[in-house]
Design a protein around this motif. Structure first.
Motif, PDB file in Angstrom:
ATOM      1  N   UNK A 138       0.871  -1.179   0.000  1.00  0.00           N
ATOM      2  CA  UNK A 138       0.000   0.000   0.000  1.00  0.00           C
ATOM      3  C   UNK A 138       0.905   1.225   0.000  1.00  0.00           C
ATOM      4  N   UNK A 139       0.800   2.020  -1.048  1.00  0.00           N
ATOM      5  CA  UNK A 139       1.594   3.242  -1.158  1.00  0.00           C
ATOM      6  C   UNK A 139       0.725   4.425  -0.742  1.00  0.00           C
ATOM      7  N   UNK A 140       1.233   5.222   0.186  1.00  0.00           N
ATOM      8  CA  UNK A 140       0.470   6.342   0.722  1.00  0.00           C
ATOM      9  C   UNK A 140       1.265   7.635   0.646  1.00  0.00           C
ATOM     10  N   UNK A 141       0.556   8.726   0.572  1.00  0.00           N
ATOM     11  CA  UNK A 141       1.133  10.044   0.747  1.00  0.00           C
ATOM     12  C   UNK A 141       0.549  10.672   1.999  1.00  0.00           C
ATOM     13  N   UNK A 142       0.993  11.873   2.301  1.00  0.00           N
ATOM     14  CA  UNK A 142       0.453  12.593   3.449  1.00  0.00           C
ATOM     15  C   UNK A 142       0.353  14.071   3.112  1.00  0.00           C
ATOM     16  N   UNK A 143      -0.792  14.673   3.392  1.00  0.00           N
ATOM     17  CA  UNK A 143      -0.976  16.093   3.153  1.00  0.00           C
ATOM     18  C   UNK A 143      -0.427  16.941   4.282  1.00  0.00           C
ATOM     19  N   UNK A 144      -0.352  18.224   4.049  1.00  0.00           N
ATOM     20  CA  UNK A 144       0.114  19.152   5.078  1.00  0.00           C
ATOM     21  C   UNK A 144      -0.742  19.068   6.345  1.00  0.00           C
ATOM     22  N   UNK A 145      -2.008  18.673   6.188  1.00  0.00           N
ATOM     23  CA  UNK A 145      -2.920  18.567   7.330  1.00  0.00           C
ATOM     24  C   UNK A 145      -2.880  17.205   7.998  1.00  0.00           C
ATOM     25  N   UNK A 146      -1.989  16.320   7.533  1.00  0.00           N
ATOM     26  CA  UNK A 146      -1.870  14.995   8.133  1.00  0.00           C
ATOM     27  C   UNK A 146      -2.821  13.968   7.569  1.00  0.00           C
ATOM     28  N   UNK A 147      -3.568  14.299   6.523  1.00  0.00           N
ATOM     29  CA  UNK A 147      -4.468  13.294   5.945  1.00  0.00           C
ATOM     30  C   UNK A 147      -3.674  12.298   5.120  1.00  0.00           C
ATOM     31  N   UNK A 148      -4.264  11.134   4.916  1.00  0.00           N
ATOM     32  CA  UNK A 148      -3.698  10.150   4.004  1.00  0.00           C
ATOM     33  C   UNK A 148      -4.845   9.476   3.278  1.00  0.00           C
ATOM     34  N   UNK A 149      -4.561   8.927   2.077  1.00  0.00           N
ATOM     35  CA  UNK A 149      -5.626   8.506   1.171  1.00  0.00           C
ATOM     36  C   UNK A 149      -6.610   9.683   1.100  1.00  0.00           C
ATOM     37  N   UNK A 150      -7.918   9.430   1.220  1.00  0.00           N
ATOM     38  CA  UNK A 150      -8.854  10.556   1.347  1.00  0.00           C
ATOM     39  C   UNK A 150      -9.525  10.508   2.709  1.00  0.00           C
ATOM     40  N   UNK A 151      -8.705  10.220   3.714  1.00  0.00           N
ATOM     41  CA  UNK A 151      -9.142  10.261   5.109  1.00  0.00           C
ATOM     42  C   UNK A 151      -8.684  11.601   5.685  1.00  0.00           C
ATOM     43  N   UNK A 152      -9.595  12.564   5.661  1.00  0.00           N
ATOM     44  CA  UNK A 152      -9.267  13.933   6.052  1.00  0.00           C
ATOM     45  C   UNK A 152      -9.646  14.193   7.506  1.00  0.00           C
ATOM     46  N   UNK A 153      -8.959  15.140   8.146  1.00  0.00           N
ATOM     47  CA  UNK A 153      -9.234  15.419   9.561  1.00  0.00           C
ATOM     48  C   UNK A 153     -10.709  15.721   9.827  1.00  0.00           C
ATOM     49  N   UNK A 154     -11.201  15.120  10.897  1.00  0.00           N
ATOM     50  CA  UNK A 154     -12.545  15.411  11.407  1.00  0.00           C
ATOM     51  C   UNK A 154     -13.646  15.177  10.374  1.00  0.00           C
ATOM     52  N   UNK A 155     -13.489  14.124   9.560  1.00  0.00           N
ATOM     53  CA  UNK A 155     -14.535  13.756   8.606  1.00  0.00           C
ATOM     54  C   UNK A 155     -15.103  12.392   8.964  1.00  0.00           C
ATOM     55  N   UNK A 156     -16.311  12.120   8.478  1.00  0.00           N
ATOM     56  CA  UNK A 156     -17.022  10.896   8.843  1.00  0.00           C
ATOM     57  C   UNK A 156     -16.298   9.632   8.392  1.00  0.00           C
ATOM     58  N   UNK A 157     -15.533   9.717   7.297  1.00  0.00           N
ATOM     59  CA  UNK A 157     -14.857   8.526   6.768  1.00  0.00           C
ATOM     60  C   UNK A 157     -13.891   7.918   7.777  1.00  0.00           C
ATOM     61  N   UNK A 158     -13.374   8.718   8.699  1.00  0.00           N
ATOM     62  CA  UNK A 158     -12.411   8.216   9.682  1.00  0.00           C
ATOM     63  C   UNK A 158     -13.012   7.147  10.583  1.00  0.00           C
ATOM     64  N   UNK A 159     -14.304   7.199  10.814  1.00  0.00           N
ATOM     65  CA  UNK A 159     -14.932   6.287  11.768  1.00  0.00           C
ATOM     66  C   UNK A 159     -15.586   5.085  11.103  1.00  0.00           C
ATOM     67  N   UNK A 160     -15.446   4.949   9.793  1.00  0.00           N
ATOM     68  CA  UNK A 160     -16.054   3.810   9.106  1.00  0.00           C
ATOM     69  C   UNK A 160     -15.209   2.567   9.343  1.00  0.00           C
TER      70      UNK A 160
END
Length: 245
Positions: A138-160
């Motif tokens: 699994x190859x991942x990057x990281x955004x300036x906000x610490x997100x990876x894939x499309x798991x962004x801070x404080x979004x519903x996808x994190x808890x799935x």
């Protein structure tokens, strides 16, 4: 799994190291299991890596390619992760079309596309619903906000936690993304991170205590190995070795 961090002098050295790491792991997977499954990331950082892979001699018929996330745009759109990979890599190597699994972005709703992609992954791995496949890489990057894939801070996808793929969003724009349960089942997870703008997020992610909701990359704790490959600008202030293991 304790992460291994490697820092390289510049982006060129970072890409060269990532190429070595990925090619070695592709060949190992094929030697051990006769095929290699890879989940790719998008963005600008891995683009030269993909271009380098296009010039690498590999048994392409044994490699099965997926994407860990995607913007909900047409494959021909300039910001499509699949479209970029296709242009700089996949169109240039003799990989069978059946081995390439882009995320669908033509469903009426992103939630339907997420379900369809989950079913496609399970079918390719020969697994029943409710199973979690193990990707070789699994190859991942990281955004300036610490997100990876499309798991962004404080979004519903994190808890799935009951799905392999879910619909996410950034600034109101829909995305598709692997969930933590799927991302964390990999044999080898490789982060590719470049640029001084990543220093703050990296400090939070490697802190002894922190908040996954604020810095989602903290949630990547795979069952297999975890490699963080950084250029010197991103890794300034971190004291680690600088060679691939």
């Amino acid at each position: 799994m304790t992460p291994k961090v490697r820092i390289y002098p510049d982006r060129q050295a970072l890409v060269a190291a990532a190429l070595t790491a990925i090619v070695d792991r592709i060949r190992m997977a094929i030697d051990q299991r006769q095929s290699c499954t890879i989940a790719l990331s998008g963005g600008s950082t891995p683009q030269p890596l993909y271009a380098a892979l296009a010039n690498t001699d590999l048994p392409w018929d044994r490699i099965r390619i997926f994407w860990g996330d995607e913007r909900y745009v047409a494959p021909t759109a300039p910001d499509s992760n699949y479209g970029m990979t296709k242009r700089v890599w996949l169109d240039l190597v003799p990989i069978p079309a059946a081995n390439i699994h882009p995320m669908p972005t033509d469903c009426e709703r992103p939630e339907l596309a997420a379900s369809a992609y989950e079913a496609e992954i399970l079918a390719d791995f020969g697994l029943e619903a409710g199973s979690i496949p193990v990707f070789d890489i699994v190859l991942l990057g990281m955004g300036d906000d610490g997100h990876t894939a499309s798991l962004f801070p404080h979004t519903a996808a994190l808890s799935v936690a009951d799905r392999l793929v879910t619909a996410g969003e950034k600034d109101g724009q829909p995305r598709l993304t692997f969930t933590f349960p799927l991302l964390n089942r990999s044999r080898s997870t490789i982060f590719l991170v470049a640029g001084a703008s990543k220093q703050t997020a990296l400090a939070e992610i490697f802190a002894l205590q922190g908040d996954i909701a604020a810095y989602p990359s903290r949630g990547i704790q795979p069952e297999g190995e975890l490699l963080w490959l950084l250029d010197a600008a991103a890794g300034a202030g971190m004291t680690v070795t600088s060679e691939i293991g």
